[in-house]
Structures are given as structure tokens and as C-alpha cells.
Design an enzyme around this catalytic site. Structure first.
Site, PDB file in Angstrom:
ATOM      1  N   ASP A  65       0.786  -1.246   0.000  1.00 16.73           N
ATOM      2  CA  ASP A  65       0.000   0.000   0.000  1.00 16.73           C
ATOM      3  C   ASP A  65       0.815   1.292   0.000  1.00 16.73           C
ATOM      4  OD1 ASP A  65      -1.849  -1.983   0.280  1.00 16.73           O
ATOM      5  OD2 ASP A  65      -2.801  -1.198   2.084  1.00 16.73           O
ATOM      6  N   GLU A 121      -4.594  -0.904  -1.495  1.00 15.00           N
ATOM      7  CA  GLU A 121      -5.925  -0.947  -0.881  1.00 15.00           C
ATOM      8  C   GLU A 121      -6.853  -0.041  -1.677  1.00 15.00           C
ATOM      9  OE1 GLU A 121      -6.144   0.095   3.304  1.00 15.00           O
ATOM     10  OE2 GLU A 121      -8.329   0.248   3.209  1.00 15.00           O
ATOM     11  N   LYS A 168      -6.670  -4.996  -3.241  1.00 10.59           N
ATOM     12  CA  LYS A 168      -7.370  -5.608  -2.096  1.00 10.59           C
ATOM     13  C   LYS A 168      -8.384  -4.627  -1.519  1.00 10.59           C
ATOM     14  CE  LYS A 168      -3.636  -4.313   1.104  1.00 10.59           C
ATOM     15  NZ  LYS A 168      -4.299  -3.503   2.110  1.00 10.59           N
ATOM     16  N   LYS A 173      -7.844  -4.563   4.702  1.00 13.96           N
ATOM     17  CA  LYS A 173      -6.526  -4.239   5.262  1.00 13.96           C
ATOM     18  C   LYS A 173      -5.553  -5.386   5.002  1.00 13.96           C
ATOM     19  CE  LYS A 173      -8.424  -0.503   6.779  1.00 13.96           C
ATOM     20  NZ  LYS A 173      -8.323   0.678   5.888  1.00 13.96           N
ATOM     21  N   VAL A 180       3.066   0.338   4.262  1.00 15.89           N
ATOM     22  CA  VAL A 180       2.333   1.126   5.257  1.00 15.89           C
ATOM     23  C   VAL A 180       0.906   0.610   5.388  1.00 15.89           C
ATOM     24  CG1 VAL A 180       3.717   3.175   4.869  1.00 15.89           C
ATOM     25  CG2 VAL A 180       1.642   2.862   3.519  1.00 15.89           C
ATOM     26  N   THR A 181       0.279   0.886   6.535  1.00 16.60           N
ATOM     27  CA  THR A 181       0.907   1.365   7.741  1.00 16.60           C
ATOM     28  C   THR A 181       1.202   0.172   8.652  1.00 16.60           C
ATOM     29  OG1 THR A 181      -1.215   1.703   8.876  1.00 16.60           O
ATOM     30  CG2 THR A 181      -0.325   3.576   7.663  1.00 16.60           C
ATOM     31  N   CYS A 239      -2.337  -2.236   7.723  1.00 16.84           N
ATOM     32  CA  CYS A 239      -2.234  -3.216   6.632  1.00 16.84           C
ATOM     33  C   CYS A 239      -0.994  -4.091   6.714  1.00 16.84           C
ATOM     34  CB  CYS A 239      -2.324  -2.498   5.295  1.00 16.84           C
ATOM     35  SG  CYS A 239      -3.970  -1.801   5.061  1.00 16.84           S
ATOM     36  N   GLN A 253       7.657 -13.220  21.854  1.00 18.53           N
ATOM     37  CA  GLN A 253       7.337 -14.640  22.080  1.00 18.53           C
ATOM     38  C   GLN A 253       7.986 -15.542  21.034  1.00 18.53           C
ATOM     39  OE1 GLN A 253       3.136 -15.257  23.583  1.00 18.53           O
ATOM     40  NE2 GLN A 253       2.869 -13.333  22.455  1.00 18.53           N
TER      41      GLN A 253
HETATM   42  C1  C5J Z   1      -3.213   0.814   5.371  1.00 16.17           C
HETATM   43  C2  C5J Z   1      -4.937   2.120   6.435  1.00 16.17           C
HETATM   44  N1  C5J Z   1      -2.695   0.565   4.176  1.00 16.17           N
HETATM   45  N2  C5J Z   1      -4.123   2.563   7.395  1.00 16.17           N
HETATM   46  N3  C5J Z   1      -4.466   1.348   5.423  1.00 16.17           N
HETATM   47  O1  C5J Z   1      -2.581   0.608   6.392  1.00 16.17           O
HETATM   48  O2  C5J Z   1      -6.097   2.410   6.423  1.00 16.17           O
END
Ligand code: C5J
Length: 241
Positions: free
Chosen positions: A42, A90, A147, A150, A175-176, A180, A220
Site C-alpha cells: 500500500d 488498498e 485488495k 486491510k 504502510v501502515t 495493513c 514470544q
Molecule cells: C493501510 C490504512 N494501508 N491505514 N491502510 O494501512 O487504512
């Protein structure tokens, strides 16, 4: 494969020549370039530039900018070494039939998903804002997964594509970090992929979420995946000669 062959000195030597070891947390990450893909999540104008979705949500988009240059370097190294490179974006169909109303309504935004903004219709496929930033443009041969959610595995053919080309490890950038990137890494982990997240190639609008997202992945014993840096990843390539 014959299990005896797998143990033979020839195979061990071949593996040493072809496998990369990346210093990482919680411990080193070993990968075979032939079964590893770089995924760029993204890195779209809508999240990274002013006048896009991220901006309309009230975020400081410049907080994402430090991830661009390290990702560009990793991308160049992966292309040079012929690793598979995939991108995700996205966004939604122009008729918004794949956008849940609950997502469109969220945030009570003045300019919502699908509305006209300075970079075209927000998070709509085919619009200028929906596409990848110029610095990281995909090559025509590289796969771009569109897509609606997320996670990059939700309602896409990403898993099918990765399995068809024999990919079992992912180098994760984009990102972010806590949305995502983390969702996709968790989805990949549950499907059996080994994920290495490069911490300077992922970014968040919230510094505290950046830290927390990375900590959650590597905690973990690497419950979701491994975390390293672009420098350590590039070093591993150098050591391969
Ligand atoms: C992504 C968002 N790509 N933050 N989307 O992280 O809405």
C-alpha cells in the site's frame, strides 16, 4: 526429495551458497531467494501524499516518508537478485460494490472513500491517488494485488499466486505498520509463510504504534514473524557475493 540427498555434503554446500542469513530479532532469518518474495504494501499516494485518504483521516502523512528511500534500496537489490516482487494496493471498484458501508461511513469524513478529492476518487481503483508513489513504481512484470481490506489475503488471489510460484518466505515492507502491514503479516503467518518485516521500510502515522506493531510481531520467539532492518537485509546480499 530423497531424504539422504537432502543431507549430502553437496546439498549442504549448495544451501550455504544460495541461502541468505539476515541478522534479525528474535533470531537470524534464513532465506532461499528462489522461494522468497518482497511484498510492498500500500505505498499509495492516497496514504502517503497530502490530499489523500490518510490526510483526510487527520494524519501527518510526512511520518510515512522515511520508509520510502530504504524501501527503494531493498527493491533495487531484490530486482537485481531476481527475487519475486509483489505490490498491494488498498482500494475499491468504481461502483464501490466491494466497499462495506461500515468502512465508508467510518470516521465521519467530509471526503469519504469514493468521493472526488484532489487526486481523483478516494481509494478507487484506476484513480491517480490509488496508485503507487512514483519513487516505488512497479515494473510491468511485477504483480500488483488490489485488495478491498486491510489484509492482503482477504478477498484476493495472493495466496494462490504465492503457492503457484513456490514462495514460502516474505520480506515485508509498506504502510501502515499497525494496520495493513500487521494484518497482512498475521494472515501470512497463519497460512504458513515465514515473514521478515524490515522496520525502516514500514511506517505509521503514530510513532508509538510503529514500535508496538514491531514488538508484537517479534515477541514470544517471533510469534508472528521476524524483524530486521534494510541495512541488515542488504548486508546479507553483499555477503552472498
Ligand atoms: C493501510 C490504512 N494501508 N491505514 N491502510 O494501512 O487504512
Amino acid at each position: 526429495m530423497d531424504p539422504h540427498l537432502a543431507e549430502s555434503p553437496e546439498i549442504v554446500e549448495l544451501k550455504m551458497k544460495t541461502h541468505l542469513t539476515v541478522e534479525a530479532e528474535p533470531y537470524e532469518f534464513t532465506l532461499d531467494p528462489a522461494s522468497t518474495a518482497l511484498i510492498v504494501i500500500d505505498m499509495q499516494r492516497d496514504f502517503i501524499l497530502p490530499g489523500g485518504f490518510g490526510d483526510f483521516l487527520g494524519n501527518k502523512v510526512e511520518l510515512l516518508h522515511p520508509a520510502i528511500e530504504p524501501t527503494r534500496r531493498v527493491l533495487a537489490a531484490c530486482r537485481q537478485r531476481r527475487l519475486t516482487v509483489l505490490y498491494t494496493r488498498e482500494g475499491h471498484r468504481p461502483d464501490l460494490s466491494d466497499c462495506p458501508p461500515s468502512k465508508r461511513e467510518r470516521g465521519r469524513l467530509k471526503i469519504k472513500i469514493g468521493d472526488e478529492g484532489p487526486m481523483g476518487r478516494v481509494l478507487v481503483r484506476g484513480e491517480y491517488g490509488h496508485d503507487i508513489i512514483d519513487e516505488l513504481s512497479p515494473l510491468p512484470t511485477e504483480t500488483v494485488i488490489d485488495k478491498p481490506g486491510k489484509g492482503a489475503f482477504f478477498a484476493t488471489d495472493l495466496d494462490l499466486i504465492l503457492r503457484n510460484i513456490g514462495i514460502s518466505s516474505l520480506i515485508v515492507t509498506g504502510v501502515t505498520s499497525e494496520v495493513c502491514v500487521q494484518t497482512t503479516t498475521r494472515e501470512a503467518n497463519d497460512r504458513g509463510y515465514r515473514c521478515l518485516v524490515l522496520e525502516d521500510c514500514v511506517a505509521s502515522y503514530f510513532p508509538e504504534f510503529q514500535r508496538a506493531a514491531l514488538d508484537m510481531i517479534k515477541a514470544q520467539g517471533g510469534i508472528v514473524g521476524w524483524v530486521s532492518t534494510s541495512a541488515r537485509f542488504l548486508d546479507a546480499f553483499e555477503n552472498l557475493g
